[in-house]
Design a protein around this motif. Structure first.
Motif, PDB file in Angstrom:
ATOM      1  N   MET A   1       0.843  -1.206   0.000  1.00 41.45           N
ATOM      2  CA  MET A   1       0.000   0.000   0.000  1.00 41.45           C
ATOM      3  C   MET A   1       0.869   1.243   0.000  1.00 41.45           C
ATOM      4  N   PHE A   3       0.841   4.900   1.236  1.00 42.98           N
ATOM      5  CA  PHE A   3       0.095   5.750   2.164  1.00 42.98           C
ATOM      6  C   PHE A   3       0.019   7.183   1.634  1.00 42.98           C
ATOM      7  N   LYS A   4      -0.912   7.939   2.213  1.00 38.98           N
ATOM      8  CA  LYS A   4      -1.110   9.323   1.782  1.00 38.98           C
ATOM      9  C   LYS A   4       0.166  10.153   1.952  1.00 38.98           C
ATOM     10  N   GLU A   7       2.193   9.497  -1.013  1.00 39.52           N
ATOM     11  CA  GLU A   7       1.563  10.044  -2.222  1.00 39.52           C
ATOM     12  C   GLU A   7       1.802  11.548  -2.319  1.00 39.52           C
ATOM     13  N   THR A  16      -9.447  11.248   7.738  1.00 40.23           N
ATOM     14  CA  THR A  16      -9.596   9.845   7.403  1.00 40.23           C
ATOM     15  C   THR A  16     -10.458   9.177   8.463  1.00 40.23           C
ATOM     16  N   GLU A  33      -7.874   4.301   7.735  1.00 42.89           N
ATOM     17  CA  GLU A  33      -8.015   3.945   6.322  1.00 42.89           C
ATOM     18  C   GLU A  33      -6.799   4.391   5.529  1.00 42.89           C
ATOM     19  N   ASP A  34      -6.201   5.518   5.927  1.00 43.73           N
ATOM     20  CA  ASP A  34      -4.992   6.025   5.286  1.00 43.73           C
ATOM     21  C   ASP A  34      -4.292   6.938   6.292  1.00 43.73           C
ATOM     22  N   THR A  35      -3.105   7.390   5.959  1.00 47.20           N
ATOM     23  CA  THR A  35      -2.388   8.215   6.928  1.00 47.20           C
ATOM     24  C   THR A  35      -1.394   9.151   6.262  1.00 47.20           C
TER      25      THR A  35
END
Length: 414
Positions: A1, A3-4, A7, A16, A33-35
């Motif tokens: 995954m 993560f934010k 990104e 989130t 859900e994201d971080t």
């Protein structure tokens, strides 16, 4: 995954939802859900920050999830509920510092590789400085200066930095554009991030990075540390360079006053001061030896009229002084008991204790005196040595000696 925070490394706040929340010692382990809070990995430490106003002091990646340790702040710190929407906020000063050091490491690694074919085996991001472990036997000052100059020119040139995300089976990952991973955790799954410094290198990496080398501000290579099988290059990037410069300047100002001269004369003045100190130390040692000899000879002269039963002698020359050893070497009173101390010159009450005499006297008085003076030492036979911490209790120890030797008219106390 991905993560934010990976990104968009410049995102400082993010909303989130909570996936799970478990009790932990001193707080809660929470998954979202994201971080935007970076989990420790790839040589980069964890982010710190806040979730719904509560402090986050650790984020750990476990496979495709990030586990956040949220501190328990007391009565108002109830567990998070699954599905609850929260606001995450990153501690930006820490994050940006780590981004500067991490992107700087990529740049330094690439230039050492390009210019000298030195491979980076690992790296470490510390709180004060960082280093890369190069596969090299030695690195000279000229090589450091060359790499530093190239890196800083690329910063001046505002060289772009790109972060692209690929699926594991993407052909681009097998092209010449990308290289073998450096420090990518083995349990990473799913999309992979590739950090590219335009015209310099591309590498897979899970960390946070700047968008342009100009955001590094500057790079300073500090030193080379040769360890067993290692060659470590210590470096600073960005804000750390400015902080180090401030520290050095503040120290320089203080030295101006202490040495009574400007920066250009500091080395010369320090060398003169060292010479003066050495001369003073030699003179002090000579005088201490002469004084100890004179004191011992005075006692030796008493032998004909009946030597003293005990001698109490206390000095303030410091533990490194040779007074006690010289005194005991010169004095010739085999049946006399000596209670000698030498205190540190800083008035701390710490110092040196030496007892010398008949074995039975030393065995009886040694542990008691050492305990009163809060010392640590041992004795065997005719000698007891200790380092002590409470010389203000010397009068109590002297009382013990007087009580042990009732014939006070045959004592010497100084």
């Amino acid at each position: 995954m991905v993560f934010k925070c990976q990104e968009d490394s410049f995102l400082q706040e993010f909303r989130t939802k909570v996936v799970s929340c478990e009790n932990a010692a001193g707080g809660y382990n929470v998954v979202f859900e994201d971080t935007i809070l970076f989990p420790e990995g790839g040589g980069q430490p964890t982010d710190h920050g806040f979730v719904a106003g509560r402090k986050v002091t650790s984020v750990v990646r476990k496979g495709a999830i990030a586990v956040h340790f949220v501190e328990d702040e007391g009565n108002n710190s109830a567990p998070f509920a699954a599905g609850e929407e929260v606001l995450q906020r990153v501690e930006w000063s820490r994050r940006f510092d780590h981004m500067q050091q991490h992107s700087g490491q990529h740049l330094i690694t690439a230039i050492f590789d390009r210019e000298f074919k030195y491979n980076t085996r690992s790296w470490w991001l510390g709180t004060e400085s960082s280093y890369i472990d190069l596969d090299a036997k030695d690195i000279g000052r000229e090589q450091l200066e060359r790499v530093e100059s190239i890196c800083n020119q690329l910063i001046v040139d505002c060289t772009p930095v790109e972060v692209n995300v690929y699926e594991p089976d993407d052909p681009a990952l097998k092209s010449d554009v990308t290289r073998a991973t450096r420090g990518l955790p083995e349990d990473v799954s799913g999309p992979l991030r590739v950090v590219t410094i335009a015209g310099i290198e591309s590498n897979m990496c899970c960390g946070t990075h700047v968008r342009n080398l100009s955001q590094l501000q500057t790079i300073k290579l500090l030193s080379v540390e040769k360890a067993k099988g290692k060659c470590l290059v210590h470096f600073l990037v960005g804000g750390r360079v400015l902080r180090k410069l401030t520290e050095c300047y503040d120290r320089e100002v203080q030295l101006n006053t202490l040495l009574n001269g400007g920066p250009s004369s500091h080395i010369e003045l320090a060398k003169k001061l060292q010479t003066t100190v050495r001369i003073t130390q030699r003179t002090a040692k000579k005088l201490t030896t002469e004084l100890a000899t004179a004191e011992a000879e005075k006692l030796n002269a008493l032998r004909a009229n009946g030597p003293p039963m005990y001698v109490l002698l206390h000095r303030n020359d410091g533990q490194e002084s040779d007074f006690i050893n010289t005194f005991l070497r010169v004095v010739k009173l085999p049946d006399c008991f000596f209670f000698l101390t030498n205190a540190d010159t800083d008035g701390s009450g710490k110092g040196q204790l030496v007892l010398q005499g008949k074995p039975e006297d030393v065995a009886k008085l040694g542990p008691e005196i050492c305990s009163l003076l809060e010392g640590k030492g041992n004795g065997k036979g005719t000698r007891f040595n200790a380092k002590v911490n409470k010389l203000k209790n010397v009068p109590q120890c002297e009382k013990l000696v007087r009580e042990h030797f009732p014939c006070n008219d045959t004592a010497v106390e100084k």
